[in-house]
Design a protein around this motif. Structure first.
Motif, PDB file in Angstrom:
ATOM      1  N   MET A  49       0.819  -1.199   0.000  1.00 48.45           N
ATOM      2  CA  MET A  49       0.000   0.000   0.000  1.00 48.45           C
ATOM      3  C   MET A  49       0.860   1.260   0.000  1.00 48.45           C
ATOM      4  N   GLY A  50       2.043   1.172   0.581  1.00 53.72           N
ATOM      5  CA  GLY A  50       2.913   2.347   0.628  1.00 53.72           C
ATOM      6  C   GLY A  50       3.304   2.820  -0.758  1.00 53.72           C
ATOM      7  N   GLY A  51       3.609   1.862  -1.641  1.00 54.93           N
ATOM      8  CA  GLY A  51       3.985   2.224  -3.010  1.00 54.93           C
ATOM      9  C   GLY A  51       2.842   2.885  -3.751  1.00 54.93           C
ATOM     10  N   ILE A  52       1.620   2.408  -3.534  1.00 51.63           N
ATOM     11  CA  ILE A  52       0.440   2.999  -4.159  1.00 51.63           C
ATOM     12  C   ILE A  52       0.285   4.441  -3.709  1.00 51.63           C
ATOM     13  N   GLN A  53       0.499   4.697  -2.425  1.00 54.90           N
ATOM     14  CA  GLN A  53       0.359   6.046  -1.886  1.00 54.90           C
ATOM     15  C   GLN A  53       1.437   6.979  -2.419  1.00 54.90           C
ATOM     16  N   ILE A  54       2.654   6.474  -2.559  1.00 52.33           N
ATOM     17  CA  ILE A  54       3.740   7.304  -3.092  1.00 52.33           C
ATOM     18  C   ILE A  54       3.444   7.709  -4.527  1.00 52.33           C
ATOM     19  N   ILE A  55       3.009   6.753  -5.340  1.00 50.34           N
ATOM     20  CA  ILE A  55       2.696   7.057  -6.734  1.00 50.34           C
ATOM     21  C   ILE A  55       1.531   8.033  -6.833  1.00 50.34           C
ATOM     22  N   SER A  56       0.524   7.867  -6.003  1.00 47.73           N
ATOM     23  CA  SER A  56      -0.608   8.804  -5.993  1.00 47.73           C
ATOM     24  C   SER A  56      -0.145  10.205  -5.605  1.00 47.73           C
ATOM     25  N   PHE A  57       0.756  10.272  -4.638  1.00 48.39           N
ATOM     26  CA  PHE A  57       1.287  11.566  -4.189  1.00 48.39           C
ATOM     27  C   PHE A  57       2.061  12.260  -5.302  1.00 48.39           C
ATOM     28  N   LEU A  58       2.941  11.521  -5.966  1.00 48.17           N
ATOM     29  CA  LEU A  58       3.740  12.102  -7.047  1.00 48.17           C
ATOM     30  C   LEU A  58       2.853  12.548  -8.209  1.00 48.17           C
ATOM     31  N   ALA A  59       1.842  11.752  -8.518  1.00 49.39           N
ATOM     32  CA  ALA A  59       0.919  12.111  -9.603  1.00 49.39           C
ATOM     33  C   ALA A  59       0.127  13.358  -9.241  1.00 49.39           C
ATOM     34  N   LYS A  60      -0.295  13.456  -7.996  1.00 48.66           N
ATOM     35  CA  LYS A  60      -1.065  14.610  -7.543  1.00 48.66           C
ATOM     36  C   LYS A  60      -0.206  15.875  -7.572  1.00 48.66           C
ATOM     37  N   CYS A  61       1.033  15.756  -7.141  1.00 48.60           N
ATOM     38  CA  CYS A  61       1.938  16.908  -7.142  1.00 48.60           C
ATOM     39  C   CYS A  61       2.149  17.436  -8.559  1.00 48.60           C
ATOM     40  N   ALA A  62       2.322  16.516  -9.501  1.00 46.17           N
ATOM     41  CA  ALA A  62       2.544  16.925 -10.890  1.00 46.17           C
ATOM     42  C   ALA A  62       1.290  17.564 -11.478  1.00 46.17           C
ATOM     43  N   LYS A  63       0.135  16.991 -11.161  1.00 46.00           N
ATOM     44  CA  LYS A  63      -1.126  17.477 -11.715  1.00 46.00           C
ATOM     45  C   LYS A  63      -1.462  18.864 -11.196  1.00 46.00           C
ATOM     46  N   GLN A  64      -1.098  19.135  -9.932  1.00 48.70           N
ATOM     47  CA  GLN A  64      -1.427  20.415  -9.323  1.00 48.70           C
ATOM     48  C   GLN A  64      -0.269  21.398  -9.362  1.00 48.70           C
ATOM     49  N   ALA A  65       0.791  21.010 -10.068  1.00 51.06           N
ATOM     50  CA  ALA A  65       1.974  21.879 -10.206  1.00 51.06           C
ATOM     51  C   ALA A  65       2.525  22.271  -8.836  1.00 51.06           C
ATOM     52  N   VAL A  66       2.554  21.314  -7.911  1.00 52.57           N
ATOM     53  CA  VAL A  66       3.069  21.557  -6.573  1.00 52.57           C
ATOM     54  C   VAL A  66       4.485  20.997  -6.482  1.00 52.57           C
ATOM     55  N   ASP A  67       5.393  21.777  -5.911  1.00 50.61           N
ATOM     56  CA  ASP A  67       6.756  21.301  -5.731  1.00 50.61           C
ATOM     57  C   ASP A  67       6.826  20.535  -4.414  1.00 50.61           C
ATOM     58  N   PRO A  68       6.933  19.213  -4.447  1.00 49.84           N
ATOM     59  CA  PRO A  68       6.933  18.437  -3.207  1.00 49.84           C
ATOM     60  C   PRO A  68       8.297  18.387  -2.525  1.00 49.84           C
ATOM     61  N   HIS A  69       9.313  19.026  -3.113  1.00 52.62           N
ATOM     62  CA  HIS A  69      10.670  19.006  -2.561  1.00 52.62           C
ATOM     63  C   HIS A  69      11.167  17.562  -2.404  1.00 52.62           C
ATOM     64  N   VAL A  70      10.841  16.743  -3.367  1.00 54.27           N
ATOM     65  CA  VAL A  70      11.275  15.354  -3.372  1.00 54.27           C
ATOM     66  C   VAL A  70      12.282  15.172  -4.501  1.00 54.27           C
ATOM     67  N   LEU A  71      13.461  14.661  -4.175  1.00 54.32           N
ATOM     68  CA  LEU A  71      14.498  14.470  -5.185  1.00 54.32           C
ATOM     69  C   LEU A  71      14.177  13.282  -6.084  1.00 54.32           C
ATOM     70  N   GLY A  72      13.571  12.283  -5.527  1.00 54.67           N
ATOM     71  CA  GLY A  72      13.235  11.073  -6.270  1.00 54.67           C
ATOM     72  C   GLY A  72      12.518  10.109  -5.350  1.00 54.67           C
ATOM     73  N   ALA A  73      12.015   9.032  -5.900  1.00 58.59           N
ATOM     74  CA  ALA A  73      11.282   8.062  -5.084  1.00 58.59           C
ATOM     75  C   ALA A  73      11.569   6.651  -5.565  1.00 58.59           C
ATOM     76  N   LEU A  74      11.454   5.709  -4.641  1.00 59.54           N
ATOM     77  CA  LEU A  74      11.631   4.296  -4.940  1.00 59.54           C
ATOM     78  C   LEU A  74      10.446   3.539  -4.391  1.00 59.54           C
ATOM     79  N   VAL A  75       9.809   2.731  -5.218  1.00 57.20           N
ATOM     80  CA  VAL A  75       8.701   1.891  -4.758  1.00 57.20           C
ATOM     81  C   VAL A  75       9.054   0.424  -5.020  1.00 57.20           C
ATOM     82  N   ILE A  76       8.637  -0.428  -4.110  1.00 52.16           N
ATOM     83  CA  ILE A  76       9.002  -1.839  -4.173  1.00 52.16           C
ATOM     84  C   ILE A  76       7.753  -2.716  -4.146  1.00 52.16           C
ATOM     85  N   SER A  77       7.680  -3.657  -5.084  1.00 48.27           N
ATOM     86  CA  SER A  77       6.606  -4.649  -5.135  1.00 48.27           C
ATOM     87  C   SER A  77       5.215  -4.009  -5.155  1.00 48.27           C
ATOM     88  N   VAL A  78       5.027  -3.060  -6.039  1.00 46.89           N
ATOM     89  CA  VAL A  78       3.729  -2.399  -6.163  1.00 46.89           C
ATOM     90  C   VAL A  78       2.732  -3.312  -6.895  1.00 46.89           C
TER      91      VAL A  78
END
Length: 203
Positions: A1-30
């Motif tokens: 579930m953590g990977g699903i939430q990370i991807i949703s967060f990154l997608a939301k940030c991009a869609k709303q043009a919000v800078d999440p101050h995240v350099l990158g992300a890693l998801v495992i076994s999504v």
């Protein structure tokens, strides 16, 4: 579930043009396609091992807090119907009787359409590395979104032949730091090093 939430967060940030101050992300076994994940959990051995185990854990929590849930239901402060939810016999029923009413989804299909990570890959604009295994019980090879990932230059996927679901163990005694641990550290270090290189270049 953590990977699903990370991807949703990154997608939301991009869609709303919000800078999440995240350099990158890693998801495992999504579990990339939730409909496939639920189908796999309901099949054969999985239904009587993983599915039953997870479902019993969840319903046990409900029973331990029965008084609280019943009071909330009587006072119409909870959309969850305790008798239905506590009687769930599979993870799909847990989603139907708990997740859907709690978060306002019409049914399981409505939840799957909203939450399945593969439907949000095209929105991601932050460097994202995905680690999956071909023998993941929740996400078989045919459900891995290689084609979608190949269309987004911000996303990369590493797929191993073995690894299971968040396993990736190695060696005769696989209870020490394993390949997944090293991969995680190296990937996150790569994000930091890349950021530092960019900062030096613009300064």
């Amino acid at each position: 579930m953590g990977g699903i939430q990370i991807i949703s967060f990154l997608a939301k940030c991009a869609k709303q043009a919000v800078d999440p101050h995240v350099l990158g992300a890693l998801v495992i076994s999504v579990p990339w396609q939730l409909n496939v994940a639920y189908e796999k959990m309901d099949q054969h051995v999985n239904r009587y091992t993983i599915n039953t185990y997870v479902t019993k854990k969840i319903t046990r929590i409900l029973h331990e807090n029965e008084e609280l849930f019943m009071e909330a239901e009587v006072n119409e402060k909870s959309p969850i119907r305790f008798r239905q939810a506590s009687g769930s016999s599979s993870f799909t029923e847990v989603v139907r009787h708990i997740t859907c009413p709690m978060f306002g989804f019409k049914d399981v299909d409505d939840f799957i359409s909203f939450a399945s990570p593969h439907l949000k890959l095209h929105l991601i604009q932050t460097p994202l590395v995905c680690l999956s295994s071909s023998d993941d019980v929740y996400c078989p090879t045919q459900a891995l979104p290689h084609a979608l990932i190949s269309q987004n230059g911000h996303v990369a996927m590493v797929t191993t032949q073995r690894g299971g679901h968040i396993g990736f163990m190695e060696g005769v005694w696989p209870f020490h730091k394993n390949w997944m641990d090293r991969f995680l550290v190296q990937t996150l270090q790569l994000f930091v090093d890349k950021h530092q290189d960019i900062q030096k270049a613009v300064s």
